[in-house]
Design a protein around this motif. Structure first.
Motif, mmCIF file in Angstrom:
data_model
loop_
_atom_site.group_PDB
_atom_site.id
_atom_site.type_symbol
_atom_site.label_atom_id
_atom_site.label_comp_id
_atom_site.label_asym_id
_atom_site.label_seq_id
_atom_site.Cartn_x
_atom_site.Cartn_y
_atom_site.Cartn_z
ATOM 1 N N HIS A 1 46.467 60.134 33.581
ATOM 2 C CA HIS A 1 47.033 61.098 34.831
ATOM 3 C C HIS A 1 47.958 60.117 35.271
ATOM 4 C CE1 HIS A 1 42.476 62.167 35.433
ATOM 5 N NE2 HIS A 1 42.706 62.260 36.020
ATOM 6 N N GLY A 2 48.572 59.518 33.972
ATOM 7 C CA GLY A 2 49.954 58.856 34.926
ATOM 8 C C GLY A 2 49.231 57.138 35.207
ATOM 9 N N GLY A 3 48.666 56.741 35.557
ATOM 10 C CA GLY A 3 49.151 55.461 35.893
ATOM 11 C C GLY A 3 48.599 54.335 35.372
ATOM 12 N N ARG A 4 47.823 53.585 35.944
ATOM 13 C CA ARG A 4 47.114 52.493 36.359
ATOM 14 C C ARG A 4 45.922 51.506 36.309
ATOM 15 N NH1 ARG A 4 52.807 51.485 37.878
ATOM 16 N NH2 ARG A 4 52.172 50.269 39.475
ATOM 17 N N LEU A 5 45.237 51.132 35.150
ATOM 18 C CA LEU A 5 44.310 50.236 36.023
ATOM 19 C C LEU A 5 44.958 48.459 35.354
ATOM 20 C CD1 LEU A 5 41.910 49.917 37.495
ATOM 21 C CD2 LEU A 5 40.540 50.754 35.294
ATOM 22 N N THR A 6 44.763 47.963 36.480
ATOM 23 C CA THR A 6 45.168 46.275 36.414
ATOM 24 C C THR A 6 43.511 45.373 37.159
ATOM 25 O OG1 THR A 6 46.477 46.192 38.367
ATOM 26 C CG2 THR A 6 47.289 46.701 36.145
ATOM 27 N N VAL A 7 43.695 43.827 36.068
ATOM 28 C CA VAL A 7 42.807 43.819 37.045
ATOM 29 C C VAL A 7 43.735 42.535 37.071
ATOM 30 C CG1 VAL A 7 41.582 42.534 34.929
ATOM 31 C CG2 VAL A 7 40.498 41.648 37.303
ATOM 32 N N GLU A 8 43.595 41.483 38.732
ATOM 33 C CA GLU A 8 43.813 40.144 38.660
ATOM 34 C C GLU A 8 42.440 39.511 39.833
ATOM 35 O OE1 GLU A 8 46.085 41.876 43.440
ATOM 36 O OE2 GLU A 8 47.914 41.053 41.126
ATOM 37 N N GLY A 9 42.781 37.899 39.713
ATOM 38 C CA GLY A 9 41.866 37.767 41.103
ATOM 39 C C GLY A 9 42.275 37.570 42.434
ATOM 40 N N ALA A 10 40.968 37.775 43.344
ATOM 41 C CA ALA A 10 40.729 38.219 44.503
ATOM 42 C C ALA A 10 41.230 36.899 45.345
ATOM 43 C CB ALA A 10 40.016 38.747 44.995
ATOM 44 N N GLU B 1 39.012 36.632 47.929
ATOM 45 C CA GLU B 1 38.165 36.018 48.240
ATOM 46 C C GLU B 1 37.104 35.041 46.918
ATOM 47 O OE1 GLU B 1 38.799 38.984 48.750
ATOM 48 O OE2 GLU B 1 38.529 39.663 50.484
ATOM 49 N N GLY B 2 37.622 34.831 46.469
ATOM 50 C CA GLY B 2 37.512 34.218 44.739
ATOM 51 C C GLY B 2 37.023 35.154 42.838
ATOM 52 N N GLY B 3 37.033 36.086 43.997
ATOM 53 C CA GLY B 3 36.341 37.492 42.585
ATOM 54 C C GLY B 3 36.910 38.464 41.807
ATOM 55 N N ALA B 4 36.804 39.330 41.894
ATOM 56 C CA ALA B 4 38.094 39.535 40.755
ATOM 57 C C ALA B 4 38.557 41.624 41.819
ATOM 58 C CB ALA B 4 37.593 40.983 39.835
ATOM 59 N N ARG B 5 40.255 41.547 41.286
ATOM 60 C CA ARG B 5 40.089 42.820 42.791
ATOM 61 C C ARG B 5 40.676 43.312 41.989
ATOM 62 N NH1 ARG B 5 43.211 43.183 47.524
ATOM 63 N NH2 ARG B 5 44.063 45.171 47.347
ATOM 64 N N PHE B 6 40.438 44.904 41.000
ATOM 65 C CA PHE B 6 40.592 45.665 40.489
ATOM 66 C C PHE B 6 42.325 47.062 40.995
ATOM 67 C CE2 PHE B 6 37.275 44.222 37.899
ATOM 68 C CZ PHE B 6 37.188 44.785 36.572
#
Length: 484
Positions: A460-469, A471-476
């Motif tokens: 769709h011309g976009g991107r999906l990334t992950v980093e630390g949140a 709150e201590g968890g994961a942020r997509f």
């Protein structure tokens, strides 16, 4: 003719042959014209010498002619009668008359020609012929030239004739035809033509041979590439590569591109093999569990675990749907071009998840402006997969938010779980990858959700990334370009 070398050699030979033939014809024409002009100049000199003597009333029998230099001379009067010829002239052509025997005629200084013609000496005739020179003069205009033959002392040859007019003091107009031999011109042209006929085939053979050798040397790397590709095809060993010449030319770029294609093909085949192996492994478990439960139920109906069988069937159905979607994406299926509001889609997906262990907190500004273009079903699948992943790893809270950013729309899904290690943040988007190997399959899924989500986002011309949140968890974060 299927050989590139043969076609190149033939083409070069034909081009050189045409060029040499054209150049040779031009050289022959120019050489013949120059030598003919030189012969004409010699003939004009002789003709003017004789005409000068006639203008000075030298008698015909005392005219000095260059007989020793092989210059035939013929003098005619106004009536076309021959009045004088050079010594040993036996035959002549190309001068207007073939007579070589002087006819009886008055002397040059006699009263032949009346004074009544004096007024016409400097005027042109009615038919446009050259004007008659004045008495005791030689025509100073350009002489007439022509080719002919003459027989002198028994030898016949070709000559270039020049025609000059002179008028005696008595008003008699005489025409002098003097010739210069064309033997030198014919001999030179013949020599050059013979040299060309001998040298042209030799030169063409040299050109063909050199072109063949040069083309063979230039195409040698191509033959090496072909042989290696044939060997790769026969062995099905995609790890092999074709040789890359160090010339840096088109053939080197072809070899480099071929190796890049082989690398991409090898990666694609390996990925396909792993996919088939992993899919077979993942399908084997629910199918085996379902079969076991059905066999137990058939033997002991009271022991049949209907909820477990239904759960395995649902899991098997979801896995088949994931595999089918991945197959369509790998086949190059293009997403739709529907314009939709990503904020409304997030609200819709969250509202349908009533049975989740942890409900997601939604944060979508009321200002709107979150329209994107794509497939509604695929984007809903991405949001659902992100929520499934967050709920699976969260301890107490899951949140999802939508915001506009840099010409696009960002959907962020956050959990308060253990998070994703820095060195594993790209690996989790690979197919059938689960970081917690101790997790049961029922709890952990097949490891296709995030792979599908990133693939759909990319298409769709976009991107999906992950980093630390925080709150201590994961942020997509899913970024998609705005519809505008």
């Amino acid at each position: 003719m299927r050989s590139v070398r043969a076609r190149a050699a033939l083409g070069a030979t034909v081009v050189v042959a045409l060029a040499l033939v054209g150049a040779g014809l031009a050289v022959l024409l120019v050489l013949r014209a120059n030598l003919t002009d030189q012969a004409g100049l010699q003939a004009e000199v002789v003709a003017r010498e004789v005409a000068g003597q006639l203008a000075l009333d030298v008698p015909y029998d005392r005219l000095e002619m260059r007989t020793e230099e092989d210059h035939p001379v013929q003098v005619t009067d106004e009536d076309g009668r021959v009045v004088a010829v050079s010594k040993d002239l036996q035959a002549i052509s190309g001068t207007g008359t073939g007579q070589v025997t002087p006819a009886p005629s008055p002397a040059a200084g006699s009263s032949a020609g009346s004074d009544d013609d004096d007024g016409d000496n400097d005027e042109s005739d009615d038919d446009g012929r050259r004007s008659t020179p004045g008495r005791g003069e030689v025509d100073s205009g350009e002489p007439d030239f022509g080719n002919g033959t003459a027989t002198v002392d028994g030898e016949t040859a070709d000559y270039r004739f020049a025609t000059v007019r002179a008028t005696t003091s008595a008003g008699v107009t005489l025409t002098v035809h003097a010739g210069a031999p064309l033997a030198a011109e014919q001999e030179a042209v013949g020599s050059v033509r013979g040299a060309m006929l001998i040298g042209l085939p030799v030169l063409l053979l040299v050109v063909a041979g050199v072109t063949w050798l040069v083309t063979r040397r230039a195409l040698r790397p191509v033959e090496g590439i072909r042989r290696e590709m044939a060997a790769i095809t026969a062995s099905e060993d995609l790890s092999r590569r074709v040789p890359e010449p160090g010339s840096g030319d088109e053939i080197a770029r072809l070899a480099r591109t071929t190796n890049e294609t082989l690398t991409a093909l090898e990666a694609s085949v390996d990925r396909q093999r792993r996919f088939v192996a992993d899919a077979s492994h993942e399908l084997r478990s629910p199918i085996a569990s379902l079969r076991t439960q059905l066999e137990v139920g058939a033997a002991h109906p009271e022991l049949l675990d209907v909820p477990g069988a239904v759960a395995d069937t649902v899991r098997l159905q979801a896995l088949a749907a994931d595999l089918l979607l991945l197959a369509r994406l790998d086949a190059g299926e293009r997403p739709g071009r529907t314009t939709l509001d990503l904020g409304a889609l997030v609200h819709e997906e969250v509202s349908q998840r009533t049975g989740d262990r942890i409900g997601a907190a939604v944060s979508v500004p009321e200002s709107g402006g979150f329209e994107v273009t794509g497939s509604r079903g695929q984007l809903a699948r991405v949001i659902g997969n992100l929520l499934d992943n967050a709920e699976r790893h969260a301890e107490r809270a899951v949140s999802i938010s939508v915001r506009a950013e840099r010409g696009g729309v960002v959907v962020a899904v956050t959990d308060d779980g253990a998070g994703v290690p820095q060195d594993e943040r790209e690996r989790i988007f690979e197919r059938f990858v689960r970081l917690d190997d101790a997790r049961t399959r029922d709890e952990g899924g097949a490891g296709l959700g995030l792979a599908i989500a990133r693939d759909v986002a990319s298409r769709h011309g976009g991107r999906l990334t992950v980093e630390g949140a925080r709150e201590g968890g994961a942020r997509f974060e899913l970024w998609l370009p705005s519809a505008g």
